[in-house]
Design an enzyme around this catalytic site. Structure first.
Site: not given
Length: 223
Positions: A10, A35, A37, A39, A68, A70, A145, A150-151, A183, A185
């Protein structure tokens, strides 16, 4: 039968002063997807980037671009991301009023460009898999998720393993052709659990881009 495990670095964790080099390095190191992200500061409490970054990644590598979204009202931007070079576009169930229509829009965007764009739906940790019962046959990708979106660099939510296992059982039992992506951790320890639960695509930000050896990091995530 062992499933093919794909690693999707990512760019949220990449060094943006040298984004093109970072994407190329991830490709050279064995990444399977890139990936991205997106946002908007409304659906999630963070703002990242838009189609221009997707275009930049497209120019920098040949890997499929996994976008992705979001964001609120993703229908307004699907065509823009498709034209920018997205190969996979995932929207959130929680952000779509007419989810079936949005999925069809993603597929039609690809058709207009003369190529196939995979259509995906993402679920937040607190959203039940049952919300997708009526649309699972239309999906190419299910993104679960394992952190709240968000972070980056958030702690893995262990309860997501049950949802992944349930999704695996549902997809296998119904013979749906739906990829399961996770997605949040993802590290060498959680990756093993995710693969055992049935995940096929692992999104990894810090585990790759904050490591000293991208190739070793990606290999370590495959289990």
């Amino acid at each position: 039968m062992r499933r093919k495990i794909r690693i999707a670095p990512s760019i949220l964790s990449a060094d943006f002063t040298r984004l093109g080099e970072e994407v190329k390095a991830a490709e050279k190191a064995g990444g399977d997807l890139i990936h991205i992200d997106v946002m908007d500061g409304h659906f999630v409490p963070n703002i990242t980037y838009g189609p221009l970054i997707v275009e930049a990644c497209r120019r920098s590598c040949k890997l499929p671009l996994d976008v992705h979204l979001m964001i609120e009202k993703p229908d307004l931007y699907i065509d823009d991301f498709a034209r920018a070079g997205a190969d996979m576009i995932t929207v959130h169930q929680e952000a779509c009023v007419h989810l079936h229509r949005t999925i069809q829009q993603i597929k039609q965007a690809g058709e207009k460009l003369g190529r196939n764009i995979l259509a995906g739906v993402s679920l937040n940790p607190a959203t039940s898999l049952t919300t997708l019962t009526e649309i699972l046959t239309d999906l190419d990708l299910l993104l679960i998720m394992s952190v709240n979106p968000g972070f980056g660099a958030q702690k893995f939510i262990e309860g997501s393993l049950g949802k992944i296992s349930l999704a695996r059982q549902l997809i296998d039992g119904s013979h749906f052709q739906v990829l399961i992506e996770v997605d949040g951790g993802v590290n060498p320890q959680t990756a093993k659990l995710l693969i055992q639960a049935g995940a096929e695509i692992l999104v990894a930000g810090n585990s790759v881009f904050k490591s000293k050896d991208y190739k070793k990091a990606i290999k370590g995530l495959r289990g």
